[in-house]
Design a protein around this motif. Structure first.
Motif, PDB file in Angstrom:
ATOM      1  N   ARG A  55       0.841  -1.198   0.000  1.00  0.00           N
ATOM      2  CA  ARG A  55       0.000   0.000   0.000  1.00  0.00           C
ATOM      3  C   ARG A  55       0.875   1.247   0.000  1.00  0.00           C
ATOM      4  NH1 ARG A  55      -1.100  -3.816   3.300  1.00  0.00           N
ATOM      5  NH2 ARG A  55      -3.055  -4.968   3.064  1.00  0.00           N
ATOM      6  N   LEU A  56       0.512   2.222  -0.839  1.00  0.00           N
ATOM      7  CA  LEU A  56       1.317   3.436  -0.986  1.00  0.00           C
ATOM      8  C   LEU A  56       0.396   4.644  -1.108  1.00  0.00           C
ATOM      9  CD1 LEU A  56       3.963   5.016  -1.613  1.00  0.00           C
ATOM     10  CD2 LEU A  56       3.655   4.345  -4.020  1.00  0.00           C
ATOM     11  N   LEU A  57       0.726   5.699  -0.371  1.00  0.00           N
ATOM     12  CA  LEU A  57       0.051   6.982  -0.503  1.00  0.00           C
ATOM     13  C   LEU A  57       1.070   8.026  -0.922  1.00  0.00           C
ATOM     14  CD1 LEU A  57      -2.263   9.047  -0.151  1.00  0.00           C
ATOM     15  CD2 LEU A  57      -1.618   9.196   2.284  1.00  0.00           C
ATOM     16  N   LEU A  58       0.827   8.663  -2.067  1.00  0.00           N
ATOM     17  CA  LEU A  58       1.652   9.773  -2.529  1.00  0.00           C
ATOM     18  C   LEU A  58       1.045  11.070  -2.015  1.00  0.00           C
ATOM     19  CD1 LEU A  58       2.060   8.698  -6.291  1.00  0.00           C
ATOM     20  CD2 LEU A  58       3.660   8.270  -4.401  1.00  0.00           C
ATOM     21  N   VAL A  59       1.810  11.828  -1.233  1.00  0.00           N
ATOM     22  CA  VAL A  59       1.355  13.134  -0.736  1.00  0.00           C
ATOM     23  C   VAL A  59       2.149  14.194  -1.488  1.00  0.00           C
ATOM     24  CG1 VAL A  59       1.059  14.650   1.250  1.00  0.00           C
ATOM     25  CG2 VAL A  59       0.792  12.176   1.527  1.00  0.00           C
ATOM     26  N   ASN A  60       1.493  14.824  -2.446  1.00  0.00           N
ATOM     27  CA  ASN A  60       2.178  15.718  -3.368  1.00  0.00           C
ATOM     28  C   ASN A  60       2.085  17.171  -2.921  1.00  0.00           C
ATOM     29  OD1 ASN A  60       3.371  16.763  -5.779  1.00  0.00           O
ATOM     30  ND2 ASN A  60       1.323  17.150  -6.571  1.00  0.00           N
ATOM     31  N   GLY A  61       3.215  17.887  -3.084  1.00  0.00           N
ATOM     32  CA  GLY A  61       3.253  19.294  -2.709  1.00  0.00           C
ATOM     33  C   GLY A  61       3.539  20.251  -3.841  1.00  0.00           C
ATOM     34  N   HIS A  62       3.493  19.764  -5.095  1.00  0.00           N
ATOM     35  CA  HIS A  62       3.836  20.614  -6.239  1.00  0.00           C
ATOM     36  C   HIS A  62       2.859  20.375  -7.383  1.00  0.00           C
ATOM     37  CE1 HIS A  62       5.925  22.478  -9.504  1.00  0.00           C
ATOM     38  NE2 HIS A  62       6.338  21.352 -10.039  1.00  0.00           N
ATOM     39  N   GLY A  63       2.265  21.459  -7.869  1.00  0.00           N
ATOM     40  CA  GLY A  63       1.256  21.335  -8.905  1.00  0.00           C
ATOM     41  C   GLY A  63       1.757  20.670 -10.168  1.00  0.00           C
ATOM     42  N   GLY A  64       3.021  20.886 -10.508  1.00  0.00           N
ATOM     43  CA  GLY A  64       3.578  20.284 -11.701  1.00  0.00           C
ATOM     44  C   GLY A  64       3.715  18.777 -11.633  1.00  0.00           C
ATOM     45  N   ASN A  65       3.577  18.218 -10.433  1.00  0.00           N
ATOM     46  CA  ASN A  65       3.672  16.766 -10.257  1.00  0.00           C
ATOM     47  C   ASN A  65       2.331  16.046 -10.361  1.00  0.00           C
ATOM     48  OD1 ASN A  65       6.376  17.181  -9.616  1.00  0.00           O
ATOM     49  ND2 ASN A  65       6.086  16.944  -7.411  1.00  0.00           N
ATOM     50  N   THR A  66       1.245  16.785 -10.357  1.00  0.00           N
ATOM     51  CA  THR A  66      -0.068  16.167 -10.191  1.00  0.00           C
ATOM     52  C   THR A  66      -0.361  15.114 -11.249  1.00  0.00           C
ATOM     53  OG1 THR A  66      -0.952  18.114  -9.064  1.00  0.00           O
ATOM     54  CG2 THR A  66      -2.542  16.613 -10.051  1.00  0.00           C
ATOM     55  N   GLY A  67      -0.200  15.484 -12.506  1.00  0.00           N
ATOM     56  CA  GLY A  67      -0.488  14.532 -13.570  1.00  0.00           C
ATOM     57  C   GLY A  67       0.412  13.320 -13.526  1.00  0.00           C
ATOM     58  N   VAL A  68       1.682  13.541 -13.197  1.00  0.00           N
ATOM     59  CA  VAL A  68       2.627  12.425 -13.113  1.00  0.00           C
ATOM     60  C   VAL A  68       2.238  11.491 -11.976  1.00  0.00           C
ATOM     61  CG1 VAL A  68       5.048  11.780 -12.842  1.00  0.00           C
ATOM     62  CG2 VAL A  68       4.452  13.855 -14.096  1.00  0.00           C
ATOM     63  N   CYS A  69       1.782  12.043 -10.856  1.00  0.00           N
ATOM     64  CA  CYS A  69       1.351  11.206  -9.735  1.00  0.00           C
ATOM     65  C   CYS A  69       0.176  10.322 -10.132  1.00  0.00           C
ATOM     66  CB  CYS A  69       0.983  12.067  -8.530  1.00  0.00           C
ATOM     67  SG  CYS A  69       2.384  12.811  -7.680  1.00  0.00           S
ATOM     68  N   HIS A  70      -0.775  10.886 -10.851  1.00  0.00           N
ATOM     69  CA  HIS A  70      -1.908  10.083 -11.331  1.00  0.00           C
ATOM     70  C   HIS A  70      -1.422   8.939 -12.209  1.00  0.00           C
ATOM     71  CE1 HIS A  70      -5.388  12.150  -9.757  1.00  0.00           C
ATOM     72  NE2 HIS A  70      -4.954  13.323 -10.193  1.00  0.00           N
ATOM     73  N   ALA A  71      -0.522   9.264 -13.149  1.00  0.00           N
ATOM     74  CA  ALA A  71      -0.015   8.239 -14.055  1.00  0.00           C
ATOM     75  C   ALA A  71       0.761   7.173 -13.291  1.00  0.00           C
ATOM     76  CB  ALA A  71       0.871   8.877 -15.124  1.00  0.00           C
ATOM     77  N   ALA A  72       1.580   7.591 -12.328  1.00  0.00           N
ATOM     78  CA  ALA A  72       2.361   6.634 -11.554  1.00  0.00           C
ATOM     79  C   ALA A  72       1.463   5.726 -10.729  1.00  0.00           C
ATOM     80  CB  ALA A  72       3.338   7.378 -10.638  1.00  0.00           C
ATOM     81  N   ALA A  73       0.434   6.297 -10.125  1.00  0.00           N
ATOM     82  CA  ALA A  73      -0.482   5.493  -9.307  1.00  0.00           C
ATOM     83  C   ALA A  73      -1.192   4.450 -10.150  1.00  0.00           C
ATOM     84  CB  ALA A  73      -1.488   6.403  -8.607  1.00  0.00           C
ATOM     85  N   ALA A  74      -1.698   4.876 -11.315  1.00  0.00           N
ATOM     86  CA  ALA A  74      -2.420   3.938 -12.178  1.00  0.00           C
ATOM     87  C   ALA A  74      -1.509   2.828 -12.684  1.00  0.00           C
ATOM     88  CB  ALA A  74      -3.039   4.691 -13.351  1.00  0.00           C
ATOM     89  N   THR A  75      -0.276   3.206 -13.055  1.00  0.00           N
ATOM     90  CA  THR A  75       0.647   2.216 -13.608  1.00  0.00           C
ATOM     91  C   THR A  75       1.151   1.259 -12.538  1.00  0.00           C
ATOM     92  OG1 THR A  75       1.358   3.812 -15.292  1.00  0.00           O
ATOM     93  CG2 THR A  75       2.800   1.921 -14.894  1.00  0.00           C
ATOM     94  N   ALA A  76       1.543   1.791 -11.386  1.00  0.00           N
ATOM     95  CA  ALA A  76       2.096   0.945 -10.322  1.00  0.00           C
ATOM     96  C   ALA A  76       1.071  -0.031  -9.784  1.00  0.00           C
ATOM     97  CB  ALA A  76       2.633   1.818  -9.191  1.00  0.00           C
ATOM     98  N   SER A  77      -0.191   0.392  -9.748  1.00  0.00           N
ATOM     99  CA  SER A  77      -1.216  -0.503  -9.208  1.00  0.00           C
ATOM    100  C   SER A  77      -1.345  -1.763 -10.054  1.00  0.00           C
ATOM    101  CB  SER A  77      -2.560   0.224  -9.124  1.00  0.00           C
ATOM    102  OG  SER A  77      -3.007   0.601 -10.410  1.00  0.00           O
ATOM    103  N   ASN A  78      -1.146  -1.621 -11.360  1.00  0.00           N
ATOM    104  CA  ASN A  78      -1.238  -2.774 -12.252  1.00  0.00           C
ATOM    105  C   ASN A  78       0.100  -3.493 -12.413  1.00  0.00           C
ATOM    106  OD1 ASN A  78      -4.062  -2.840 -13.645  1.00  0.00           O
ATOM    107  ND2 ASN A  78      -3.522  -0.683 -13.556  1.00  0.00           N
ATOM    108  N   ARG A  79       1.160  -2.718 -12.594  1.00  0.00           N
ATOM    109  CA  ARG A  79       2.463  -3.334 -12.871  1.00  0.00           C
ATOM    110  C   ARG A  79       3.015  -4.059 -11.657  1.00  0.00           C
ATOM    111  NH1 ARG A  79       6.851   0.479 -15.665  1.00  0.00           N
ATOM    112  NH2 ARG A  79       5.186   0.458 -17.239  1.00  0.00           N
ATOM    113  N   TYR A  80       2.795  -3.506 -10.460  1.00  0.00           N
ATOM    114  CA  TYR A  80       3.414  -4.060  -9.262  1.00  0.00           C
ATOM    115  C   TYR A  80       2.403  -4.562  -8.237  1.00  0.00           C
ATOM    116  CZ  TYR A  80       7.379  -1.708 -11.359  1.00  0.00           C
ATOM    117  OH  TYR A  80       8.346  -1.295 -12.246  1.00  0.00           O
TER     118      TYR A  80
END
Length: 244
Positions: free
Chosen positions: A111-136
């Motif tokens: 289980r992983l929670l990403l707590v993001n503090g930078h607006g430029g990371n938001t889209g990347v966090c979404h992509a990482a969450a979706a990919t990691a949930s399936n890949r790993y």
């Protein structure tokens, strides 16, 4: 339940905790925040609110909480023209987050929670969450910490960039991170379209790389906002411990 900062634990302790724990990964950026705020603002706030939230609720949480070391670099290429910025490309940030997820899987975490503090990371966090949930085969959640400020708590732009909101939070956390702020009664504004995010290099130059009126920031209000954010994130951690 247990609260551990990853870097303070040993492999045996982490090995026992990780299969049932929620790993909290704060991430932000190291980038210019106008002429008055520390370049580490985004990661400093993400780490601080994550640690406070975990400390508030770990005794009531249904799972152990493990707070990972903060990731201090983000996708900040749009701030490079101003100086003071260390940026990862979006592609590199995505790869880093997926490598962290891959490592967590190897370590036994689920289980992983990403707590993001930078607006430029938001889209990347979404992509990482979706990919990691399936890949790993991880259960991954993502939250931009500023989104947890309760409605009506602020009439200033949230989060803005190095404006009144972030400046107040940093004043409340440690005024040593905040330099002199010049009065800015009429901040430049650019074109806007309802419900559409516009990104242009010219717009950042027009506002000199920071938004609204940081000179109005108040440390007492910053502390109040920080407490609200930490409490709200703590509530989310309690909920995630039940469903993640």
């Amino acid at each position: 339940m247990t609260l551990v900062r990853w870097q303070h634990g040993n492999r045996s302790e982490l090995g026992e905790l990780l299969p049932e724990a929620i790993v909290v990964l704060p991430l932000g950026a190291t980038e210019q925040h106008g002429p008055h705020l520390a370049t580490g603002t985004d990661w400093i706030l993400a780490e601080a609110v994550s640690l406070r939230a975990a400390s508030l609720v770990h005794e009531r949480a249904a799972r152990p909480l493990v707070v990972a070391p903060v990731l201090p670099f983000g996708a900040s290429d749009h701030h490079l023209p101003f100086g003071g910025t260390l940026s990862l490309s979006p592609e590199t940030l995505l790869a880093v987050l997926l490598d962290v997820a891959r490592s967590l899987q190897a370590d036994g975490a689920r289980r992983l929670l990403l707590v993001n503090g930078h607006g430029g990371n938001t889209g990347v966090c979404h992509a990482a969450a979706a990919t990691a949930s399936n890949r790993y085969n991880l259960n991954v959640a993502h939250v931009d910490y500023w989104s947890l400020l309760s409605a009506g708590s602020s009439d200033v732009p949230v989060p803005g960039h190095a404006g009144q909101f972030e400046t107040a939070l940093m004043l409340g956390l440690d005024s040593g991170f905040v330099a002199e702020r010049k009065e800015r009664p009429d901040p430049p504004v650019g074109a806007a379209v309802d419900d559409v995010a516009l990104h242009t290099a010219e717009s950042w130059q027009r506002i000199d790389g920071y938004t609204d009126r940081p000179e109005l920031a108040d440390p007492a209000i910053g502390r109040k906002w920080f407490d609200q954010l930490a409490a709200a994130l703590g509530d989310r951690l309690l909920e995630l411990a039940e469903v993640l």
